[in-house]
Design a protein around this motif. Sequence first.
Motif, PDB file in Angstrom:
ATOM      1  N   ASP A 141     -26.556 -17.860  -8.969  1.00  0.00           N
ATOM      2  CA  ASP A 141     -26.645 -18.789 -10.097  1.00  0.00           C
ATOM      3  C   ASP A 141     -26.004 -18.091 -11.283  1.00  0.00           C
ATOM      4  O   ASP A 141     -26.536 -17.089 -11.781  1.00  0.00           O
ATOM      5  N   VAL A 142     -24.844 -18.567 -11.733  1.00  0.00           N
ATOM      6  CA  VAL A 142     -24.081 -17.838 -12.747  1.00  0.00           C
ATOM      7  C   VAL A 142     -24.272 -18.453 -14.125  1.00  0.00           C
ATOM      8  O   VAL A 142     -24.459 -19.662 -14.281  1.00  0.00           O
ATOM      9  N   PHE A 184     -17.647 -16.051 -16.211  1.00  0.00           N
ATOM     10  CA  PHE A 184     -18.948 -15.582 -15.746  1.00  0.00           C
ATOM     11  C   PHE A 184     -19.476 -14.471 -16.652  1.00  0.00           C
ATOM     12  O   PHE A 184     -18.821 -13.441 -16.836  1.00  0.00           O
ATOM     13  N   GLY A 187     -25.472 -13.310 -13.654  1.00  0.00           N
ATOM     14  CA  GLY A 187     -25.977 -14.214 -12.634  1.00  0.00           C
ATOM     15  C   GLY A 187     -27.224 -13.699 -11.953  1.00  0.00           C
ATOM     16  O   GLY A 187     -27.634 -12.550 -12.139  1.00  0.00           O
ATOM     17  N   ASP A 296     -23.329 -22.963 -11.358  1.00  0.00           N
ATOM     18  CA  ASP A 296     -23.506 -22.495 -12.726  1.00  0.00           C
ATOM     19  C   ASP A 296     -24.816 -23.037 -13.300  1.00  0.00           C
ATOM     20  O   ASP A 296     -25.462 -23.902 -12.713  1.00  0.00           O
TER      21      ASP A 296
END
Length: 471
Positions: A141-142, A184, A187, A296
Amino acid sequence: MAPDAMRTAAHSLSDATPLSYWLDDPGKPDALPALTADEHCDLLVVGGGYSGLWTALLAKERDPGRDVVLIEGNESGWAASGRNGGFCAASLTHGLANGLERWPDEIGKLEELGGRNLDAIEAAVARYSIDCDFERTGEIDVATQPHQLEELREWHSRTEELGFTGVEFLDREQVRTHVDSPTFLGGLWDRRGVALLHPAKLVWGLKQACLGLGVRIFEHTRALDLAAQGAGMAVRTPYGRVFARQVALGTNIFPSLVKRMRPFTVPVYDYALMTEPLTADQLASIGWRNRQGLGDSANQFHYFRLSADNRILWGGYDAIYPYGGRLNSDLDQRPETFLKLAGQFFECFPQLSDVRFSHAWGGAIDTCSRFSAFFGTAHRGRVAYAAGYTGLGVGATRFGADVMLDLLSGEETERTALEMVRSKPLPFPPEPFAWAGIELTKRSLARADSHGGHRNLWLRTMDRMGLGFDS
């Protein structure tokens, strides 16, 4: 989107086939014949997607002598089961945060059952030799905005305090060693809680496994209505009826044969693109050596992953609710969404500016007001149903199949004892209130994404009512 970026995005879509990449496969099996005469059975399963196929398979595994019939209105896997992203998650609650908010007292048990369910899927894929490109890679999960990074950091600390392990926090440098995007910032890597697979091949493999165990499957056989018949049930189809002692409904987004359940779900259209296969140099430019799935952290989020032949699936962001909840195949193709998705793809991966998309598609998924599945029975326990998976049904439908079979057995199990199973979500209001509420929520979520995650009065009110949604 700047004019040059829009031209690049539009050019990348010029040859895209308007069909799910997963279903555009030369190995797709032929359709099975339709039902053309009355049939009798012990259990009738309605729906040939994951929900129905897992139910039929598990029913035969529990009792090989049970006569099971499955009917499908089109071909197995033609709808959401054949066009999703192929993320097979352990979570039964649409993520730990949603489950913890709704069922804090049993979240430990729900997480345990979800992990066991994913392990069982992996075992079934091996046992039945289902060639569906199953990879237990996990998911990252960024964060792409500073407030998202802080939220991920705080959430990681909280999960550790609660004793949930297996999730690793990655800072900017660490996450970019896994997948290199300038967008990014960090995460969370769930190492074991998600597998990636070819969704249509999973459907086709489950269908073959069911046939091998003696399930009788009729395709192009739409269930028209459901009625009590003596001590059992009768389901009418265009060319005959099926008389069954029990019925399991795995129809999800399609109007339930139990009409009182229809207000509990609404359709939302989701969209995805698939690139052409990346060259070795293109793949090297972004890394992605461990092949995790990614998503995301925005409210309007993207999900993306590599296929077995190193294409990138890029989907999400837009979620379109049609007024009145009417299903409309015209909405399966939405060029304005595809253009938006393509532009966002190149923002994420500017090093892939020369990549083109081979496929572009969309379709409806079902959602409910608690964003995770609900269950129940009708007709004095002779009919069971499960629905409302909200896009996270690749894995959770197997759990739902077990729940439906438990409910039909009439015996309490560790699954039927759960508050999650015994409770229902709030139904959606009639139109125009449903459309107005959903549109206001969507606009509020988009505004939160562009204002540092700040949730306005509408979203805070929805949160207090147990209807807030932030993923």
